[in-house]
Enzyme design. Structure first.
Site, PDB file in Angstrom:
ATOM      1  N   SER A 119      65.053  13.580  82.661  1.00  0.00           N
ATOM      2  CA  SER A 119      65.374  14.922  83.142  1.00  0.00           C
ATOM      3  C   SER A 119      66.027  14.873  84.511  1.00  0.00           C
ATOM      4  O   SER A 119      66.457  15.893  85.020  1.00  0.00           O
ATOM      5  CB  SER A 119      64.112  15.787  83.182  1.00  0.00           C
ATOM      6  OG  SER A 119      62.988  15.035  83.507  1.00  0.00           O
ATOM      7  N   HIS A 140      68.044  15.565  76.056  1.00  0.00           N
ATOM      8  CA  HIS A 140      66.903  16.045  76.840  1.00  0.00           C
ATOM      9  C   HIS A 140      66.142  17.107  76.049  1.00  0.00           C
ATOM     10  O   HIS A 140      66.620  18.225  75.858  1.00  0.00           O
ATOM     11  CB  HIS A 140      67.402  16.604  78.175  1.00  0.00           C
ATOM     12  CG  HIS A 140      66.294  17.009  79.096  1.00  0.00           C
ATOM     13  ND1 HIS A 140      66.346  18.102  79.911  1.00  0.00           N
ATOM     14  CD2 HIS A 140      65.068  16.449  79.321  1.00  0.00           C
ATOM     15  CE1 HIS A 140      65.227  18.207  80.602  1.00  0.00           C
ATOM     16  NE2 HIS A 140      64.440  17.222  80.253  1.00  0.00           N
ATOM     17  N   GLU A 152      69.162  19.678  75.252  1.00  0.00           N
ATOM     18  CA  GLU A 152      70.311  19.545  76.149  1.00  0.00           C
ATOM     19  C   GLU A 152      71.001  18.223  75.830  1.00  0.00           C
ATOM     20  O   GLU A 152      70.352  17.167  75.859  1.00  0.00           O
ATOM     21  CB  GLU A 152      69.870  19.528  77.623  1.00  0.00           C
ATOM     22  CG  GLU A 152      69.533  20.886  78.186  1.00  0.00           C
ATOM     23  CD  GLU A 152      69.158  20.845  79.672  1.00  0.00           C
ATOM     24  OE1 GLU A 152      69.568  21.744  80.403  1.00  0.00           O
ATOM     25  OE2 GLU A 152      68.430  19.927  80.100  1.00  0.00           O
ATOM     26  N   ASN A 190      66.646  22.297  84.322  1.00  0.00           N
ATOM     27  CA  ASN A 190      65.911  21.946  85.542  1.00  0.00           C
ATOM     28  C   ASN A 190      66.664  22.331  86.808  1.00  0.00           C
ATOM     29  O   ASN A 190      66.055  22.540  87.855  1.00  0.00           O
ATOM     30  CB  ASN A 190      65.549  20.467  85.551  1.00  0.00           C
ATOM     31  CG  ASN A 190      64.329  20.199  84.686  1.00  0.00           C
ATOM     32  OD1 ASN A 190      63.447  21.042  84.580  1.00  0.00           O
ATOM     33  ND2 ASN A 190      64.279  19.046  84.055  1.00  0.00           N
TER      34      ASN A 190
HETATM   35  N1  3HC Z   1      54.824  21.787  64.763  1.00  0.00           N
HETATM   36  C1  3HC Z   1      55.313  23.035  64.607  1.00  0.00           C
HETATM   37  N2  3HC Z   1      54.827  24.117  65.211  1.00  0.00           N
HETATM   38  C2  3HC Z   1      53.783  23.938  66.044  1.00  0.00           C
HETATM   39  C3  3HC Z   1      53.206  22.682  66.267  1.00  0.00           C
HETATM   40  C4  3HC Z   1      53.773  21.577  65.576  1.00  0.00           C
HETATM   41  N3  3HC Z   1      53.321  20.337  65.736  1.00  0.00           N
HETATM   42  N4  3HC Z   1      52.190  22.830  67.144  1.00  0.00           N
HETATM   43  C5  3HC Z   1      52.145  24.139  67.457  1.00  0.00           C
HETATM   44  N5  3HC Z   1      53.101  24.806  66.784  1.00  0.00           N
HETATM   45  C6  3HC Z   1      53.409  26.246  66.845  1.00  0.00           C
HETATM   46  C7  3HC Z   1      52.193  27.102  66.574  1.00  0.00           C
HETATM   47  O1  3HC Z   1      51.993  27.232  65.191  1.00  0.00           O
HETATM   48  C8  3HC Z   1      52.622  28.410  67.207  1.00  0.00           C
HETATM   49  O2  3HC Z   1      53.518  29.090  66.341  1.00  0.00           O
HETATM   50  P1  3HC Z   1      53.264  30.636  65.911  1.00  0.00           P
HETATM   51  O3  3HC Z   1      53.317  31.392  67.208  1.00  0.00           O
HETATM   52  O4  3HC Z   1      54.397  30.935  64.989  1.00  0.00           O
HETATM   53  O5  3HC Z   1      51.903  30.619  65.289  1.00  0.00           O
HETATM   54  C9  3HC Z   1      53.424  27.968  68.427  1.00  0.00           C
HETATM   55  O6  3HC Z   1      53.800  26.612  68.155  1.00  0.00           O
HETATM   56  C10 3HC Z   1      52.626  28.001  69.719  1.00  0.00           C
HETATM   57  O7  3HC Z   1      51.446  27.207  69.563  1.00  0.00           O
HETATM   58  P2  3HC Z   1      50.029  27.666  70.129  1.00  0.00           P
HETATM   59  O8  3HC Z   1      49.677  29.020  69.610  1.00  0.00           O
HETATM   60  O9  3HC Z   1      49.062  26.585  69.879  1.00  0.00           O
HETATM   61  O10 3HC Z   1      50.213  27.694  71.680  1.00  0.00           O
HETATM   62  P3  3HC Z   1      50.562  28.881  72.659  1.00  0.00           P
HETATM   63  O11 3HC Z   1      50.807  30.159  71.972  1.00  0.00           O
HETATM   64  O12 3HC Z   1      49.518  28.793  73.697  1.00  0.00           O
HETATM   65  O13 3HC Z   1      51.966  28.397  73.223  1.00  0.00           O
HETATM   66  C11 3HC Z   1      53.470  26.985  74.360  1.00  0.00           C
HETATM   67  C12 3HC Z   1      52.094  27.124  73.760  1.00  0.00           C
HETATM   68  C13 3HC Z   1      54.535  27.000  73.272  1.00  0.00           C
HETATM   69  C14 3HC Z   1      53.484  25.649  75.066  1.00  0.00           C
HETATM   70  C15 3HC Z   1      53.728  28.170  75.313  1.00  0.00           C
HETATM   71  O14 3HC Z   1      52.680  28.263  76.227  1.00  0.00           O
HETATM   72  C16 3HC Z   1      55.021  28.045  76.069  1.00  0.00           C
HETATM   73  O15 3HC Z   1      56.077  28.395  75.585  1.00  0.00           O
HETATM   74  N6  3HC Z   1      54.941  27.510  77.292  1.00  0.00           N
HETATM   75  C17 3HC Z   1      56.099  27.191  78.105  1.00  0.00           C
HETATM   76  C18 3HC Z   1      56.610  25.851  77.693  1.00  0.00           C
HETATM   77  C19 3HC Z   1      57.784  25.430  78.506  1.00  0.00           C
HETATM   78  O16 3HC Z   1      58.349  26.169  79.312  1.00  0.00           O
HETATM   79  N7  3HC Z   1      58.189  24.180  78.283  1.00  0.00           N
HETATM   80  C20 3HC Z   1      59.276  23.601  79.007  1.00  0.00           C
HETATM   81  C21 3HC Z   1      58.723  22.790  80.107  1.00  0.00           C
HETATM   82  S1  3HC Z   1      60.006  22.105  81.086  1.00  0.00           S
HETATM   83  C22 3HC Z   1      60.425  20.701  80.287  1.00  0.00           C
HETATM   84  O17 3HC Z   1      59.884  20.314  79.296  1.00  0.00           O
HETATM   85  C23 3HC Z   1      61.553  19.955  80.897  1.00  0.00           C
HETATM   86  C24 3HC Z   1      61.106  18.786  81.706  1.00  0.00           C
HETATM   87  O18 3HC Z   1      62.229  18.075  82.066  1.00  0.00           O
HETATM   88  C25 3HC Z   1      60.319  19.185  82.923  1.00  0.00           C
END
Ligand code: 3HC
Length: 282
Positions: A119, A140, A152, A190
């Site tokens: 990243s 990414h 990305e 980012n």
């Molecule tokens: N396969 C498919 N789907 C899955 C899965 C899997 N293995 N595991 C979970 N899911 C699905 C669930 O079924 C659910 O779907 P639904 O809403 O249709 O039922 C959905 O994913 C969300 O799962 P959960 O209900 O268990 O979890 P939450 O509702 O608490 O959401 C989250 C979790 C998606 C992580 C949410 O909190 C979120 O969007 N957070 C922000 C994440 C984010 O911003 N990530 C980017 C970080 S920055 C980055 O990565 C870049 C790096 O360079 C820093």
């Protein structure tokens, strides 16, 4: 070029997610960790994530079993001799990544594309240690990889069009929506996310509001799934600090300068969810 076998280097949080989406898309996946213990932990994470997917109706038990059967774990890079594309997801350390890319360049077939999930480290740094810099690019992914729809694609000044085309087809086959960025630290997401996260830490550091109120304000005022301090705990404070430092090093822009509070928390071992404590306790 038709991709059949995908190699993934590293089976941590990002690597295991990448393995999962590739295996679920029908590819044979070879994943390499540095020792058996880390490999087993990564494979267990994939198993848990897919089981959650099954329990939420995202895939069937049969699809999960078939996907798991397509995954081969190894502790040796030699296993990538049949790979059509290799995605590197090892720690964010330029020297480590350069060593991995030099080794991959020796082992992988000449047609293979080499990609990095970094990243913050310029892709050209890794491309330059290979004899095929035109076939090197950034892929990414976002955490959690099976859930986040974005990919990305990072094109260096040497990446050729044929490689970009294969990468686009590959990303599409994984069900991802792709955006293309030039090879500048932070890429698109980012570059925007890091100043915002650092500003949230500055607000807390200044005592403007409590951690809960900062997060609630963003969640309910902007409809984000989580507030910035919760997101920092989720990403990992050490990872966020590393990315910020790399961006500051490159751009020398105060927007990317990490506030002292973030650095102190990392020094204290408060790394977020993974260490049981960050801005919140887990
Ligand atoms: N396969 C498919 N789907 C899955 C899965 C899997 N293995 N595991 C979970 N899911 C699905 C669930 O079924 C659910 O779907 P639904 O809403 O249709 O039922 C959905 O994913 C969300 O799962 P959960 O209900 O268990 O979890 P939450 O509702 O608490 O959401 C989250 C979790 C998606 C992580 C949410 O909190 C979120 O969007 N957070 C922000 C994440 C984010 O911003 N990530 C980017 C970080 S920055 C980055 O990565 C870049 C790096 O360079 C820093």
């Amino acid at each position: 070029m038709k991709i059949q076998t995908v190699g993934v280097v590293g089976c941590g949080l990002m690597g295991s997610g990448i393995v999962e989406v590739c295996a679920r898309a029908g590819y044979n996946v070879v994943v390499r960790e540095i020792n058996d213990d880390l490999l087993q932990r990564g494979l267990d994470r994939i198993h848990r994530s897919m089981s959650k997917g099954v329990s939420r109706g995202k895939l069937t038990q049969e699809e999960m079993d078939a996907a798991l059967a397509r995954i081969t774990g190894t502790v040796s890079l030699e296993a990538f001799s049949q790979a059509d594309i290799v995605i590197e997801a090892v720690i964010e350390n330029a020297e480590t990544k350069k060593e991995v890319f030099a080794a991959l360049d020796d082992i992988c077939p000449p047609h293979a594309i080499l990609a990095s999930n970094t990243s913050s480290i310029p892709i050209i740094t890794m491309a330059a240690v290979t004899g095929r810099p035109n076939q090197v690019l950034g892929l990414h992914f976002f955490n959690p990889v099976p859930v986040m729809p974005l990919l990305e694609i990072v094109r260096t000044i040497l990446t050729d069009e044929a490689t970009m085309n294969v990468a686009r087809q590959f990303g599409e086959s994984l069900g991802k929506t792709m955006v293309v960025s030039k090879d500048m630290p932070g890429f698109i997401v980012n570059r925007l996310l890091v100043p915002y996260l650092l500003d949230a830490v500055r607000l807390l550091q200044d005592g403007l509001a409590t951690r809960e109120d900062i997060d609630t304000a963003i969640k309910l005022g902007l409809n984000h799934p989580m507030g910035p301090l919760t997101l920092l705990d989720f990403v990992g404070l050490d990872t966020a600090l590393f990315i910020a430092d790399a961006m500051y090093e490159e751009f020398r822009d105060p927007r990317y300068a990490a506030p002292p509070l973030l650095r102190q928390m990392v020094t204290a071992g408060y790394l977020g969810r993974k260490s049981g404590r960050g801005f919140y306790e887990y």
